[in-house]
Write a protein that holds these residues in place. Structure first.
Motif, short mmCIF file in Angstrom:
data_model
loop_
_atom_site.label_atom_id
_atom_site.label_comp_id
_atom_site.label_asym_id
_atom_site.label_seq_id
_atom_site.Cartn_x
_atom_site.Cartn_y
_atom_site.Cartn_z
N ASP A 81 0.86 -1.18 0.00
CA ASP A 81 0.00 0.00 0.00
C ASP A 81 0.90 1.23 0.00
O ASP A 81 1.94 1.26 0.67
CB ASP A 81 -0.89 0.00 1.25
N LEU A 82 0.54 2.25 -0.75
CA LEU A 82 1.37 3.46 -0.87
C LEU A 82 0.81 4.61 -0.04
O LEU A 82 0.85 5.76 -0.47
CB LEU A 82 1.49 3.85 -2.35
N GLY A 83 0.31 4.30 1.16
CA GLY A 83 -0.22 5.34 2.03
C GLY A 83 -1.59 5.81 1.59
O GLY A 83 -1.94 6.98 1.78
N SER A 84 -2.37 4.90 1.03
CA SER A 84 -3.69 5.27 0.52
C SER A 84 -4.63 5.65 1.66
O SER A 84 -4.46 5.24 2.80
CB SER A 84 -4.29 4.10 -0.26
N THR A 85 -5.63 6.45 1.33
CA THR A 85 -6.61 6.90 2.33
C THR A 85 -7.51 5.77 2.78
O THR A 85 -7.75 5.58 3.97
CB THR A 85 -7.47 8.03 1.73
N ASN A 86 -8.03 4.98 1.84
CA ASN A 86 -9.01 3.95 2.16
C ASN A 86 -8.43 2.55 2.28
O ASN A 86 -9.15 1.59 2.50
CB ASN A 86 -10.15 3.96 1.14
N GLY A 87 -7.14 2.41 2.12
CA GLY A 87 -6.46 1.16 2.42
C GLY A 87 -6.53 0.08 1.36
O GLY A 87 -7.28 0.15 0.39
N THR A 88 -5.70 -0.93 1.60
CA THR A 88 -5.62 -2.12 0.77
C THR A 88 -5.82 -3.31 1.69
O THR A 88 -5.22 -3.37 2.77
CB THR A 88 -4.24 -2.20 0.08
N ARG A 89 -6.67 -4.25 1.28
CA ARG A 89 -6.97 -5.41 2.12
C ARG A 89 -6.71 -6.70 1.36
O ARG A 89 -7.01 -6.80 0.17
CB ARG A 89 -8.43 -5.39 2.57
N VAL A 90 -6.17 -7.68 2.08
CA VAL A 90 -5.96 -9.02 1.54
C VAL A 90 -6.78 -9.96 2.41
O VAL A 90 -6.55 -10.04 3.63
CB VAL A 90 -4.48 -9.42 1.54
N ASN A 91 -7.76 -10.61 1.80
CA ASN A 91 -8.67 -11.51 2.53
C ASN A 91 -9.32 -10.82 3.72
O ASN A 91 -9.45 -11.40 4.80
CB ASN A 91 -7.96 -12.79 2.95
N GLY A 92 -9.69 -9.55 3.54
CA GLY A 92 -10.39 -8.79 4.57
C GLY A 92 -9.49 -8.12 5.59
O GLY A 92 -9.96 -7.32 6.40
N GLN A 93 -8.20 -8.40 5.58
CA GLN A 93 -7.26 -7.83 6.56
C GLN A 93 -6.53 -6.64 5.92
O GLN A 93 -5.91 -6.80 4.87
CB GLN A 93 -6.24 -8.91 6.97
N ARG A 94 -6.61 -5.47 6.55
CA ARG A 94 -5.91 -4.30 6.02
C ARG A 94 -4.41 -4.51 6.15
O ARG A 94 -3.93 -4.94 7.20
CB ARG A 94 -6.35 -3.03 6.75
N ASN A 105 -12.62 0.01 -2.02
CA ASN A 105 -13.81 -0.85 -2.01
C ASN A 105 -13.96 -1.66 -3.31
O ASN A 105 -15.02 -2.23 -3.55
CB ASN A 105 -15.07 -0.02 -1.76
N VAL A 106 -12.92 -1.74 -4.12
CA VAL A 106 -12.94 -2.51 -5.37
C VAL A 106 -12.24 -3.84 -5.09
O VAL A 106 -11.07 -3.88 -4.72
CB VAL A 106 -12.23 -1.74 -6.50
N LYS A 107 -13.00 -4.94 -5.28
CA LYS A 107 -12.47 -6.26 -4.93
C LYS A 107 -12.08 -7.05 -6.17
O LYS A 107 -12.74 -6.99 -7.20
CB LYS A 107 -13.52 -7.05 -4.14
N PHE A 108 -10.97 -7.80 -6.01
CA PHE A 108 -10.44 -8.66 -7.07
C PHE A 108 -10.12 -10.03 -6.48
O PHE A 108 -9.82 -10.14 -5.29
CB PHE A 108 -9.13 -8.09 -7.64
N ARG A 109 -10.15 -11.03 -7.35
CA ARG A 109 -9.61 -12.34 -6.99
C ARG A 109 -8.26 -12.45 -7.69
O ARG A 109 -8.13 -12.10 -8.87
CB ARG A 109 -10.54 -13.46 -7.44
N VAL A 110 -7.25 -12.93 -6.98
CA VAL A 110 -5.88 -13.01 -7.49
C VAL A 110 -5.66 -14.40 -8.08
O VAL A 110 -5.90 -15.40 -7.40
CB VAL A 110 -4.87 -12.74 -6.36
N LEU A 111 -5.20 -14.45 -9.33
CA LEU A 111 -4.87 -15.71 -9.98
C LEU A 111 -3.45 -15.63 -10.52
O LEU A 111 -3.08 -14.64 -11.14
CB LEU A 111 -5.82 -16.00 -11.13
N PHE A 112 -2.67 -16.67 -10.29
CA PHE A 112 -1.36 -16.78 -10.91
C PHE A 112 -0.85 -18.20 -10.76
O PHE A 112 -1.44 -19.02 -10.06
CB PHE A 112 -0.35 -15.77 -10.34
N GLY A 113 0.24 -18.49 -11.44
CA GLY A 113 0.83 -19.82 -11.35
C GLY A 113 -0.05 -20.88 -11.99
O GLY A 113 -0.58 -20.71 -13.08
N ILE A 114 -0.23 -21.99 -11.31
CA ILE A 114 -0.96 -23.14 -11.83
C ILE A 114 -2.41 -22.79 -12.15
O ILE A 114 -3.03 -23.41 -13.01
CB ILE A 114 -0.87 -24.32 -10.84
N GLU A 115 -2.96 -21.77 -11.49
CA GLU A 115 -4.35 -21.38 -11.73
C GLU A 115 -4.56 -20.86 -13.16
O GLU A 115 -5.65 -20.94 -13.69
CB GLU A 115 -4.77 -20.28 -10.75
N LEU A 116 -3.50 -20.34 -13.78
CA LEU A 116 -3.63 -19.76 -15.11
C LEU A 116 -3.12 -20.66 -16.22
O LEU A 116 -3.26 -20.34 -17.40
CB LEU A 116 -2.88 -18.42 -15.19
#
Length: 141
Positions: A56-69, A85-96
């Motif tokens: 996180d680069l000092g954002s106002t509203n934060g960055t969360r991974v699995n609900g944890q800031r 408040n924009v949610k993404f699912r992370v895919l990489f490696g074997i998933e792709l």
């Protein structure tokens, strides 16, 4: 390494092609997100040695991974990343990786060509499970 962010709202996926990907509202960001809740320079994702790292680069509203800031964190496949408040699912490696083609059944491969049968038998399918080995147990006396 291929990596992708899949929006939870069903929008188009975002491929992370660079080693460092900057997310935010600013024109110079690699991934420009238009929502007002997102800071101009919100966070950065780094690809390194088969891992995705986020900071996180000092954002106002934060960055969360699995609900944890988080200020910084490692991302794992299928983690949920929330940029404000924009949610993404992370895919990489074997998933792709594309699904391997199934090996032919023995009846299908029995066309009299012994070399082809040997090649089919030697084909190895990649294991989707991680290499995890249990601790050796000492025998009880």
């Amino acid at each position: 390494m291929q990596a992708r962010l899949v929006p939870a709202d069903g929008g188009p996926s975002i491929d992370l092609v660079k080693d460092l990907t900057l997310l935010g509202r600013d024109e110079d960001c690699d991934v420009k997100l238009e929502q007002k809740s997102i800071s101009k320079l919100h966070c950065v994702i780094a690809k390194t040695d088969g891992l995705l790292l986020i900071r996180d680069l000092g954002s106002t509203n934060g960055t969360r991974v699995n609900g944890q800031r988080v200020r910084r964190a490692a991302l794992l496949p299928n983690d949920t990343l929330a940029v404000a408040n924009v949610k993404f699912r992370v895919l990489f490696g074997i998933e792709l990786e594309p699904e391997p083609e199934p090996l032919p059944l023995p009846d299908e491969a029995n066309d009299g060509n012994e070399d082809q049968k040997d090649a089919d038998a030697a084909a190895v399918r990649r294991n989707a499970l991680p290499d995890v080995y249990p601790d050796p147990k000492t025998p009880r006396r």
